[in-house]
Design an enzyme around this catalytic site. Structure first.
Site, mmCIF file in Angstrom:
data_model
loop_
_atom_site.group_PDB
_atom_site.id
_atom_site.type_symbol
_atom_site.label_atom_id
_atom_site.label_comp_id
_atom_site.label_asym_id
_atom_site.label_seq_id
_atom_site.Cartn_x
_atom_site.Cartn_y
_atom_site.Cartn_z
ATOM 1 N N VAL A 1 39.478 -20.922 -0.062
ATOM 2 C CA VAL A 1 40.415 -20.597 1.015
ATOM 3 C C VAL A 1 39.729 -19.780 2.103
ATOM 4 O O VAL A 1 38.708 -19.139 1.868
ATOM 5 C CB VAL A 1 41.640 -19.829 0.480
ATOM 6 C CG1 VAL A 1 42.410 -20.684 -0.508
ATOM 7 C CG2 VAL A 1 41.218 -18.505 -0.171
ATOM 8 N N LEU B 1 31.012 -25.617 3.275
ATOM 9 C CA LEU B 1 31.757 -25.224 4.472
ATOM 10 C C LEU B 1 32.337 -23.820 4.336
ATOM 11 O O LEU B 1 32.409 -23.072 5.314
ATOM 12 C CB LEU B 1 32.861 -26.232 4.758
ATOM 13 C CG LEU B 1 32.363 -27.584 5.272
ATOM 14 C CD1 LEU B 1 33.492 -28.600 5.303
ATOM 15 C CD2 LEU B 1 31.729 -27.436 6.651
ATOM 16 N N LYS B 2 32.726 -23.446 3.128
ATOM 17 C CA LYS B 2 33.269 -22.100 2.916
ATOM 18 C C LYS B 2 32.219 -21.032 3.192
ATOM 19 O O LYS B 2 32.498 -20.036 3.881
ATOM 20 C CB LYS B 2 33.803 -21.976 1.494
ATOM 21 C CG LYS B 2 34.194 -20.563 1.073
ATOM 22 C CD LYS B 2 35.266 -19.950 1.944
ATOM 23 C CE LYS B 2 35.666 -18.577 1.385
ATOM 24 N NZ LYS B 2 36.608 -17.887 2.278
ATOM 25 N N VAL B 3 30.999 -21.199 2.687
ATOM 26 C CA VAL B 3 29.991 -20.172 2.938
ATOM 27 C C VAL B 3 29.529 -20.215 4.407
ATOM 28 O O VAL B 3 29.141 -19.181 4.957
ATOM 29 C CB VAL B 3 28.800 -20.250 1.959
ATOM 30 C CG1 VAL B 3 29.276 -20.021 0.533
ATOM 31 C CG2 VAL B 3 28.032 -21.544 2.061
#
Length: 324
Positions: free
Chosen positions: A120, A169-171
């Site tokens: 998230v 994509l989260k990091v």
């Protein structure tokens, strides 16, 4: 649908609250017994072991602080792998290493289960209201199956592709948020040193091309003095370290990222790993002797958007544009 949730910390507890608030049968597990009791008082069921939860739930969600913690819950003694089978989804909501989540997902799928990574983004205050954004990496059939509970957990849900894509994509987004935080700290300290009113400085940045999500949220708790964004320096260091590792794997010669990693290592050495991440500004406060605070700002962020049903975000592309 019976939903199991493992990991009731700052983010996980708020996400699990959205599941319970929206009428799902919720089963919970955490190493902290007090966190389990908090949820059972609200109507959740104590889950026992991850193995038992995988045997008795339709979906088991993990939201844990590190790849090692997730591996222990999935493949350790009495772990998810010992109980999962056909028809059950493992949903990984932690910020983790893409290769590790692919490895664990392969083990789950080999046991007949389904796997989805769904980290998230958007801050703990939006996790609390179900308005946070979700990146979902998995097969399209698994995404379609998971979408009903994902749209309860979050407002905007993006299918990013195969397992591993969402973790990358989260990091990437956490790296960008960190770069924003450090630059905001430098901007506010420089404004103070130049004799500017910090309340006016905040508004000037907010209405300008220099604004950002980080400025409009974290700058407020910096100026309040609480610095409470429910995120700590060790977690920032983990995330930007994962980003740096991705770049190195693909031989991308980054310049800003190594400096950010160095800045947060120094912050941890000075203030401790569990120091609130916006207090990275203390490095500059100590160097200049300035206190970066102003009246009228909140001590913590609250989502002022009403909770609304979530939806899938469809990327713009040739097919989408042709349909319009």
């Amino acid at each position: 649908m019976r939903v199991g949730f493992i990991g009731l910390g700052n983010v996980g507890g708020k996400l699990a609250g959205s599941i319970l608030r929206n009428g799902y049968e919720l089963v919970v597990h955490d190493l902290e017994e007090s966190l389990i009791q908090e949820f059972t008082r609200k109507g959740a069921t104590k889950g026992g072991s991850p193995k038992t939860m995988a045997q008795t739930c339709d979906v088991v969600i993990t939201c844990l602080p590190s790849p090692a913690a997730c591996a222990a819950v999935v493949e350790g003694p009495n772990g998810i792998l010992e109980g999962i089978g056909p028809g059950t989804i493992w949903a990984e909501m932690s910020t983790t290493d893409a290769n590790e989540v692919k490895r664990l997902a392969g083990l789950v799928i080999a046991k007949g289960g389904e796997a989805i990574e769904c980290p998230v983004s958007g801050g703990c205050h939006r996790a609390a209201t179900g308005n946070i954004s979700i990146f979902a990496g998995c097969t399209r059939p698994t995404f379609d199956k998971a979408l009903p509970f994902l749209t309860v957990l979050g407002r905007r849900v993006l299918h990013t592709g195969d397992i591993g894509s969402a973790s990358i994509l989260k990091v990437v987004t956490n790296y960008l948020a960190t770069a924003n935080l450090v630059s905001v700290a430098e901007a506010l300290v420089t404004c103070k040193a130049a004799g500017m009113d910090l309340g006016i400085s905040y508004e000037a940045i907010k209405i300008s091309s220099g604004t950002s999500f980080v400025h409009e949220t974290e700058s407020q708790v910096i100026l309040n003095g609480s610095r409470d964004i429910s995120f700590t320096m060790d977690l920032v260091s983990k995330d930007i370290g994962l980003f740096q590792a991705i770049a190195e794997t693909h031989e991308v010669p980054l310049e800003v990222s190594p400096l950010l990693n160095q800045i947060f290592k120094d912050g941890i050495n000075r203030f401790g790993p569990r120091e609130l991440s916006p207090n990275i500004i203390k490095r500059l406060e100590e160097a200049t002797g300035l206190k970066i605070e102003a009246p009228g700002f909140p001590s913590e962020m609250h989502d002022d958007e009403p909770e609304e049903p979530g939806y899938e975000v469809v990327p713009k592309g040739p097919q989408t544009l042709a349909a319009e």
